[in-house]
Design an enzyme around this catalytic site. Structure first.
Site, PDB file in Angstrom:
ATOM      1  N   GLU A 181      -6.813   3.722  -5.118  1.00 29.49           N
ATOM      2  CA  GLU A 181      -8.016   3.872  -4.307  1.00 29.49           C
ATOM      3  C   GLU A 181      -8.832   5.012  -4.883  1.00 29.49           C
ATOM      4  O   GLU A 181      -8.333   6.121  -5.042  1.00 29.49           O
ATOM      5  CB  GLU A 181      -7.644   4.165  -2.863  1.00 29.49           C
ATOM      6  CG  GLU A 181      -8.864   4.200  -1.978  1.00 29.49           C
ATOM      7  CD  GLU A 181      -8.657   4.955  -0.694  1.00 29.49           C
ATOM      8  OE1 GLU A 181      -9.393   4.706   0.247  1.00 29.49           O
ATOM      9  OE2 GLU A 181      -7.767   5.829  -0.636  1.00 29.49           O
ATOM     10  N   HIS A 183     -10.516  -1.479   5.491  1.00 31.58           N
ATOM     11  CA  HIS A 183     -10.166  -0.953   6.816  1.00 31.58           C
ATOM     12  C   HIS A 183     -10.789   0.425   7.087  1.00 31.58           C
ATOM     13  O   HIS A 183     -10.540   1.009   8.132  1.00 31.58           O
ATOM     14  CB  HIS A 183      -8.646  -0.844   6.912  1.00 31.58           C
ATOM     15  CG  HIS A 183      -8.097   0.126   5.905  1.00 31.58           C
ATOM     16  ND1 HIS A 183      -8.175  -0.110   4.541  1.00 31.58           N
ATOM     17  CD2 HIS A 183      -7.522   1.336   6.037  1.00 31.58           C
ATOM     18  CE1 HIS A 183      -7.664   0.914   3.893  1.00 31.58           C
ATOM     19  NE2 HIS A 183      -7.258   1.810   4.773  1.00 31.58           N
ATOM     20  N   ASP A 184     -11.531   0.974   6.133  1.00 29.75           N
ATOM     21  CA  ASP A 184     -12.094   2.315   6.292  1.00 29.75           C
ATOM     22  C   ASP A 184     -13.604   2.313   6.525  1.00 29.75           C
ATOM     23  O   ASP A 184     -14.224   3.377   6.563  1.00 29.75           O
ATOM     24  CB  ASP A 184     -11.829   3.153   5.026  1.00 29.75           C
ATOM     25  CG  ASP A 184     -10.364   3.527   4.889  1.00 29.75           C
ATOM     26  OD1 ASP A 184      -9.663   3.604   5.919  1.00 29.75           O
ATOM     27  OD2 ASP A 184      -9.908   3.738   3.743  1.00 29.75           O
ATOM     28  N   ASP A 207       0.852  -1.177   0.000  1.00 25.22           N
ATOM     29  CA  ASP A 207       0.000   0.000   0.000  1.00 25.22           C
ATOM     30  C   ASP A 207       0.900   1.244   0.000  1.00 25.22           C
ATOM     31  O   ASP A 207       1.616   1.496   0.968  1.00 25.22           O
ATOM     32  CB  ASP A 207      -0.835  -0.037   1.294  1.00 25.22           C
ATOM     33  CG  ASP A 207      -2.109   0.749   1.210  1.00 25.22           C
ATOM     34  OD1 ASP A 207      -2.145   1.739   0.466  1.00 25.22           O
ATOM     35  OD2 ASP A 207      -3.075   0.380   1.913  1.00 25.22           O
ATOM     36  N   ASP A 238      -2.822   4.626  -2.385  1.00 25.80           N
ATOM     37  CA  ASP A 238      -3.771   5.258  -1.484  1.00 25.80           C
ATOM     38  C   ASP A 238      -4.190   6.648  -1.967  1.00 25.80           C
ATOM     39  O   ASP A 238      -3.332   7.460  -2.333  1.00 25.80           O
ATOM     40  CB  ASP A 238      -3.066   5.382  -0.121  1.00 25.80           C
ATOM     41  CG  ASP A 238      -3.942   6.007   0.915  1.00 25.80           C
ATOM     42  OD1 ASP A 238      -4.918   5.361   1.302  1.00 25.80           O
ATOM     43  OD2 ASP A 238      -3.656   7.150   1.317  1.00 25.80           O
TER      44      ASP A 238
HETATM   45  C1  GLC Z   1      -7.138   6.241   2.384  1.00 25.54           C
HETATM   46  C2  GLC Z   1      -6.909   5.120   3.357  1.00 25.54           C
HETATM   47  C3  GLC Z   1      -7.286   5.584   4.716  1.00 25.54           C
HETATM   48  C4  GLC Z   1      -6.417   6.760   5.075  1.00 25.54           C
HETATM   49  C5  GLC Z   1      -6.504   7.853   4.032  1.00 25.54           C
HETATM   50  C6  GLC Z   1      -5.397   8.849   4.197  1.00 25.54           C
HETATM   51  O1  GLC Z   1      -8.464   6.564   2.261  1.00 25.54           O
HETATM   52  O2  GLC Z   1      -7.605   3.981   2.957  1.00 25.54           O
HETATM   53  O3  GLC Z   1      -7.165   4.586   5.685  1.00 25.54           O
HETATM   54  O4  GLC Z   1      -6.802   7.271   6.316  1.00 25.54           O
HETATM   55  O5  GLC Z   1      -6.372   7.344   2.735  1.00 25.54           O
HETATM   56  O6  GLC Z   1      -4.175   8.285   3.863  1.00 25.54           O
END
Ligand code: GLC
Length: 603
Positions: free
Chosen positions: A303, A370-371, A147, A249
């Site tokens: 993402e 995880h979000d 990641d 990310d």
């Molecule tokens: C993405 C990740 C998340 C993180 C954010 C900032 O959305 O999945 O967990 O807090 O980016 O890096």
């Protein structure tokens, strides 16, 4: 081609059966080879979208290292912990592991604030541990996806330390600044800031820096070619170690409109439209692709996928030479209301995306990460009576849709939301800062806490449940976040012994997906879109056809299949209840949250 060839054979054969015996044998042999080993490009069942690739067929298991397994008793999961569980990963049958960030970090946002991209977070271990982990995974035929957090770094990264030391420092331009002599910066929304203000004043340089996320996550300036080259070199460093993929990310945000124009009132409610797909995003992706990604046989996923289908296609279509697959949020956003969601909305979202990607591009399929909350608490029913069935049903959905399956660790056990009562139990900066924000605005804090029980990211981040011993076998120390009290029943040790468990079902359906190309590549057809309880669809590829029937309800339901579906000699491939469900006159009686997959004879 194939049809006319067979017709020709039939004509000759019918003329003179006897003298043509050797020819018949050769012909049959040829047909057999054609059916089984024909090069994919000539095989009509594949098109631009479903040309095989390893990353399309992969079941990707998302592993949250902080909560998976602690090897040294400090209460935090680590790489040696994962190494000790490699055989568990193998037993799942998955193909790839996506690890949330493992790089050096002060952990303001659990590793999404990186202070050194080339070293391992102290709490997680060392580079030797990493190398051993990679080797151990590869030995078991499991690929590794890392990641990469490239939209921002930590404010403790050396680049930022330098950048804030003076305006003339060569690293200053690695970040976005607003000099104070220009007055107050144009407002920008921050996701995690207590006041949602994305500009923070820095006295050293008398300037504000930009942070879309927390104050400790300053946004990197991708306009700067030097920064981009450093990032590409860093990516090569990890790829040369032999990793198999990258999850990038928040990547849709990296390109900023640096004219800093004012956005209309309420723009933050539609933030992706303003922050996503910035003016130079494609330029950067193409550059990254030609400099780095195209040199390796890897899977790449960013993402977020913009705010329209066209945006998503522009990122992942094969001719774009940017990324492999689109990871969009439309489905995740459906279940965000604690009062529940409407099944037709979920079906329509899946269907809309599938149809748009039927001929080109490729999707990631997931119901959790995880979000967001636990899959079973959000889309299923996690009460004792229905947890097992509904969790298996959701697993069935993920494993039978077209696209690469992503599956979040713990969901294979049916792990559910922890629902903390006290703000002190939360660890996530998003929840903690939103609480402070609500407090400052005098909002209803009880309502806030009730909502967090459903929505907080910490619900999915509780320790992995290995067994019924202290702390679910996750740590011998004090876990960094509380263990879900249901660990005594919901855990690997208990579920491995139980053939009817969520875990046993997960292994079965992963094996089924791996064995049937129709589940990976087959075209998708939905039926009865407005039915509020049952989700019914078929998947077809060449001569193969599969029917999936999912009862999204706490009640027994009689379901009438569309009359175009021929169920003659349908064979059950998997069922989340024991026994079989007969189909009489195209009618089935489904138990609560029952999920069945049939192999059909294609008409
Ligand atoms: C993405 C990740 C998340 C993180 C954010 C900032 O959305 O999945 O967990 O807090 O980016 O890096």
């Amino acid at each position: 081609m194939q049809g006319s060839h067979l017709f020709g054979v039939w004509r000759v054969v019918s003329k003179n059966m006897r003298s043509l015996k050797p020819f018949i044998i050769l012909s049959l042999l040829f047909s057999f080879i054609a059916g089984h080993a024909q090069p994919v490009s000539k095989n009509k069942v594949y098109n631009k979208t479903n040309k095989p690739a390893w990353w399309k067929e992969a079941v990707v298991y998302q592993l949250y290292p902080r909560s998976f397994k602690d090897s040294d008793g400090d209460g935090v999961g680590d790489l040696r912990g994962i190494i000790s569980k490699l055989d568990y990963l193998k037993s799942l049958g998955i193909d790839a592991v996506w690890l949330n960030p493992i790089f050096a970090s002060p952990n303001d946002d659990n590793g999404y604030d990186i202070s050194d991209y080339r070293s391992i977070m102290k709490e997680f271990g060392t580079m030797q541990d990493f190398d051993e982990l990679l080797k151990g995974l590869h030995k078991r035929n499991i690929k590794l996806v890392l990641d990469m957090v490239l939209n921002h770094s930590s404010d403790e990264h050396e680049w930022f330390k330098q950048a804030k030391s003076s305006r003339s420092n060569p690293y200053h331009n690695y970040y976005h600044w607003w000099p104070e002599e220009k007055g107050k910066p144009t407002p920008r929304y921050s996701f995690f800031d207590v006041n949602n203000d994305a500009w923070k004043y820095e006295a050293g340089t008398k300037s504000y820096y930009l942070h879309y996320f927390s104050q400790k996550q300053p946004d990197l300036n991708w306009e700067n070619e030097k920064l981009r080259n450093e990032v590409y070199n860093m990516m090569k460093f990890w790829l040369d170690k032999g990793i198999d993929g990258l999850r990038m990310d928040a990547f849709q945000y990296v390109s900023k409109d640096t004219t800093w124009k004012k956005y209309p009132e309420g723009y933050e409610k539609n933030i992706i439209k303003y922050y996503g797909m910035g003016p130079n995003l494609h330029k950067y992706l193409k550059e990254m692709n030609s400099t780095v990604l195209s040199k390796y046989n890897i899977m790449t996923v960013a993402e977020g996928a913009g705010s329209t289908l066209a945006d998503a296609h522009s990122l992942v279509d094969a001719n774009r030479q940017e990324l492999n697959m689109a990871y969009h949020f439309e489905i995740m956003d459906i279940g965000n209301d604690p009062r529940g969601y409407k099944l037709p909305d979920l079906k329509k979202a899946f269907t809309k995306w599938d149809h748009s990607f039927a001929d080109k591009g490729w999707l990631a399929i997931f119901l959790a990460n995880h979000d967001v909350p636990r899959m079973v608490s959000k889309y299923g029913n996690d009460s004792e009576s229905f947890r097992t069935a509904s969790s298996k049903l959701l697993t069935t959905l993920v494993m039978t849709m077209r696209g690469t399956s992503y599956y979040f660790n713990g969901d294979e056990l049916g792990m559910s939301n922890i629902r903390f009562n006290n703000i002190e139990d939360y660890r996530d900066i998003a929840t903690i800062n939103a609480y402070k924000n609500a407090q400052a605005k005098n909002e209803d804090l009880q309502a806030f806490m009730d909502k967090q029980k459903f929505i907080s990211r910490d619900n999915t981040r509780t320790p992995f449940q290995w067994d019924a011993t202290l702390n679910a076998g996750f740590t011998t120390g004090i876990p960094w976040i509380k263990v879900n009290p249901n660990y005594k029943e919901v855990n690997v040790a208990a579920e491995e012994k139980n053939p009817a468990s969520e875990l046993s079902y997960f292994k079965k359906i992963v094996a089924l997906r791996k064995a049937s190309r129709v589940l990976v590549y087959g075209s998708y057809k939905v039926f009865d879109l407005e039915n509020p309880k049952v989700y019914c669809y078929t998947r077809s590829l060449g001569k193969e056809k599969v029917l999936v029937v999912l009862n999204f309800s706490d009640k027994e339901t009689t379901y009438l299949l569309d009359k175009s579906i021929s169920t003659l000699s349908a064979k059950t491939l998997i069922n989340n209840y024991s026994g079989t469900v007969g189909i009489a006159n195209n009618k089935l009686n489904l138990k609560p949250w029952q999920a069945i997959v049939y192999k059909l004879n294609k008409a």
